[in-house]
Design an enzyme around this catalytic site. Structure first.
Site, PDB file in Angstrom:
ATOM      1  CG  ASN A  95      -1.823   4.930  -0.091  1.00  0.00           C
ATOM      2  OD1 ASN A  95      -2.713   4.889  -0.919  1.00  0.00           O
ATOM      3  ND2 ASN A  95      -1.997   4.507   1.137  1.00  0.00           N
ATOM      4  CE  LYS A 138      -4.043   2.193   1.912  1.00  0.00           C
ATOM      5  NZ  LYS A 138      -4.959   2.393   3.041  1.00  0.00           N
TER       6      LYS A 138
END
Length: 311
Positions: A194, A190
């Site tokens: 991100n 992630k």
């Protein structure tokens, strides 16, 4: 089961809806003056259905002592508030002796702050790749969903199975979740996602899909990903793709397309004059890199650009 949710933002309200739907008791811990927002009830709608709750179906408090006797404490506030939250919880330590703390935030290094106060056995970490947009103080829309939520303990993997009741409740309430002994790998996956998308989406004011359409923004994202892999490898961290190129292939072919219409939470924060979570995203990459003598110019440029927009 009783759960306290610290942070009544989009993710906090979203998860509360599923837990309430599963029959759990929910109490929100909010900042001073924010309790009025939830006294009219709240609604969560979008991909997983439409849920609406009256104020009488949950409690709202500004006092951390309200966490007394709860089974779980979910941390869904912005990551820059973590130390303040940990210190506040520490002052009520005797009231939450049997509570498990689950950190549900963007970035890396968030759970470590709570571990300083409560030790590894009490702290769990979750990863979500779901788009929650707060349209009003008590109205949240779920816009995109890339994968099921994973929860586990990054400090002692075998303790991960101690949160099976929470995972079961989320599933029963209508939200996909599972226990994982590899939450650290999910978190770095992630981070790659991100750090490449959130700041660029905020700087240019566009959805994720737009960033993949231009060779110029793709080039920036490629370099951000390359730098993060360099940092991961220097610390011995890993994720589910062994090479930078194998990750980029899945990033552009699957991850971006299924979240193409999403506007990042960082963009929403900038538009609303709020502080962002850049410190725990590109900011932590820059910090980790400097400690190892690694150059990360693209991550640093994005970090400083967001700090400018925050100002």
């Amino acid at each position: 089961m009783r759960v306290c949710i610290i942070g009544a933002g989009s993710v906090g309200l979203g998860l509360a809806a599923f837990l309430l739907n599963a029959g759990w008791s929910v109490c929100f811990i909010t900042k001073k003056g924010k309790t009025e927002d939830l006294k009219r009830g709240f609604r969560v709608y979008g991909l997983f259905g439409d849920f609406e709750f009256l104020a009488s179906e949950y409690c709202v408090s500004e006092d951390y002592a309200s966490c007394e006797g709860c089974d779980y404490i979910l941390i869904t506030a912005k990551s820059y508030a973590n130390r303040e939250i940990a210190e506040s919880l520490d002052r009520t330590r005797d009231k939450i002796e049997n509570s498990k703390i689950v950190v549900i935030q963007n970035g890396w290094g968030n759970s470590e702050i709570f571990k300083e106060f409560f030790g590894k056995e009490k702290i769990y970490t979750a990863r979500i790749i779901t788009g929650f947009e707060r349209e009003k103080p008590n109205l949240v829309k779920i816009t995109v969903h890339a994968d099921q939520m994973v929860i586990g303990n990054i400090f002692d993997k075998m303790l991960s199975f101690d949160v099976e009741d929470l995972v079961e409740a989320l599933n029963n309430g209508g939200f996909e979740a599972k226990v994982s002994c590899e939450v650290d790998k999910h978190l770095w996956a992630k981070m790659l996602y991100n750090c490449a998308l959130n700041p660029l989406g905020a700087i240019f004011g566009v959805e994720y899909g737009k960033l993949a359409e231009s060779e110029h923004s793709r080039n920036i994202m490629d370099r951000v990903i390359d730098e993060i892999y360099d940092v991961m490898e220097s610390y011995g961290y890993s994720t589910f793709w062994e090479t930078k190129e194998s990750y980029k292939k899945i990033f552009y072919s699957k991850l971006v397309p299924i979240t193409a219409e999403h506007r990042s939470s960082m963009l929403q924060d900038i538009e609303n004059g709020r502080k962002t979570e850049i410190e725990s995203l590109n900011g932590v990459v820059v910090k980790l890199a400097k400690d190892k003598g690694i150059d990360t110019p693209f991550n640093e440029f994005l970090y400083r650009s967001i700090k400018f927009l925050e100002g």
